[in-house]
Scaffold this motif. Sequence first.
Motif, short mmCIF file in Angstrom:
data_model
loop_
_atom_site.label_atom_id
_atom_site.label_comp_id
_atom_site.label_asym_id
_atom_site.label_seq_id
_atom_site.Cartn_x
_atom_site.Cartn_y
_atom_site.Cartn_z
N LEU A 262 6.21 0.56 -5.50
CA LEU A 262 5.72 0.08 -4.20
C LEU A 262 6.70 0.41 -3.07
O LEU A 262 6.27 0.63 -1.93
CB LEU A 262 5.50 -1.42 -4.26
CG LEU A 262 4.31 -1.90 -5.11
CD1 LEU A 262 4.30 -3.41 -5.20
CD2 LEU A 262 2.99 -1.39 -4.53
N ARG A 274 0.93 7.51 -8.19
CA ARG A 274 0.16 7.23 -6.97
C ARG A 274 -1.17 6.55 -7.30
O ARG A 274 -1.60 5.64 -6.59
CB ARG A 274 -0.10 8.53 -6.21
CG ARG A 274 1.15 9.17 -5.62
CD ARG A 274 0.81 10.48 -4.95
NE ARG A 274 2.01 11.23 -4.60
CZ ARG A 274 2.01 12.46 -4.13
NH1 ARG A 274 0.86 13.10 -3.94
NH2 ARG A 274 3.14 13.08 -3.86
N VAL A 277 -0.51 2.94 -7.96
CA VAL A 277 -0.30 2.18 -6.72
C VAL A 277 -1.63 1.92 -6.02
O VAL A 277 -1.87 0.82 -5.50
CB VAL A 277 0.66 2.97 -5.79
CG1 VAL A 277 0.71 2.33 -4.40
CG2 VAL A 277 2.06 3.03 -6.39
N CYS A 281 -3.22 -1.73 -4.98
CA CYS A 281 -3.57 -2.06 -3.59
C CYS A 281 -5.04 -2.47 -3.47
O CYS A 281 -5.39 -3.27 -2.59
CB CYS A 281 -3.28 -0.87 -2.67
SG CYS A 281 -1.51 -0.52 -2.48
N TYR A 291 1.74 -2.47 2.25
CA TYR A 291 2.13 -1.14 1.78
C TYR A 291 1.87 -0.08 2.85
O TYR A 291 2.69 0.80 3.09
CB TYR A 291 1.34 -0.82 0.50
CG TYR A 291 1.74 0.50 -0.13
CD1 TYR A 291 2.93 0.63 -0.82
CD2 TYR A 291 0.90 1.61 -0.04
CE1 TYR A 291 3.30 1.83 -1.39
CE2 TYR A 291 1.26 2.82 -0.62
CZ TYR A 291 2.45 2.91 -1.30
OH TYR A 291 2.81 4.10 -1.87
#
Length: 391
Positions: A262, A274, A277, A281, A291
Amino acid sequence: MYSQFIKELIDLPDVLIEKERKEGERWIFELSLPEQCPLCPVCLQRTTKMTRKKKQWMHGYAQRIGVFWIELPVERRRCCTCGMTFSTSYPGISPRSVATDVFQQWVAQSCIGTSIQAVARMLKLPYTTVERWFYTHAPSFLSNTIQPKAVCVDEFAFRKGHDYGVAVMDAETGEVYSIEAGKNEAAIRSALTCVSSSVQCVVSDLAPAMKKAIQGACPEAVHVVDYFHVIQLFTEALDRCRKYLAKGGKKHGNVRYVCCLLSQCPEKLTEEERQTVREWCKESDYLQVVYQSLQHFRYVSKSQGERQAKRRLEAWIHRYLFCTCSVVRAIAKALAKRTEEIISCILSPYSNGKMEGTNNKIKLIKRRGYGYRNIQRFALRVRLETATTLQ
């Protein structure tokens, strides 16, 4: 050749070496001076010798010999004019001391980088004697000319949660110039007093007391906020969001792995990381907003000039000042109060990274001495340990 070696070992060019002897574990070199007639210190007239006796002083240390002594005659003389009586003395040797000034200075210099107790054990001397010599001669090793262009200011803990101090360090050489007890505005301003005349740039964290003290002590200096502490606002917000999601029953694996992904730049991540992540999110709108605000601020920090940095920062603050996420709003308000410092942070090459490393060194010095009751002696020890050059 043997006498020449002893002459270089003793390092007293004006004396004559008569002989050497060994008494137990001590090596003693008997020295003498050329015949002379000391004048009276009061009327500067001729004097006569009353008594003569020999006295010994510690003068040096050699690896295989240990501490070696010198023996010189001390005369008691009387003035023929005023009747004044006095004892003869030698340059750098006090008649009432047990060691020459050269030896005391060498012992004090040997304590730099180690503990006084270790030096006392090596030389087989009382701890209190070595301590007295150290704090008598150590201040003379430091340079009196303090003219840094950029300094770092940070706080550290004498006793975590109870007693704190403030240290001022040269941002280029890493030398600590002053230490003050406390972490309020008065303590910070007092610590900056010694460098206020020459400093052009001051690096600190986001503490409000830092800003007020720097403006008061160094009004003409540029205040630079450390970039790490600015990014720390975002990383702490991300960590709080992650912990909130974990309480809801959504586990994200290793905590360190989550925080690392993060907080890193997306360019440094692999495509798989990625994607991970993005999935995190999607599960939380707050996490996604925090973020995104972090990545947008990183774009602001890549500005090349002052005008570009100011324009991008104002746009960032205008975008997130009224954000639905309370954490991001708090960050935007904090940065809006320090616009000039943030711009200097983006453009300046200085940071507080070296100061954070020096803080660890200060704590190690404190633990090695089992704490210090005297703040002046602690500051002296820290200055000696961090000084780049000594006199």
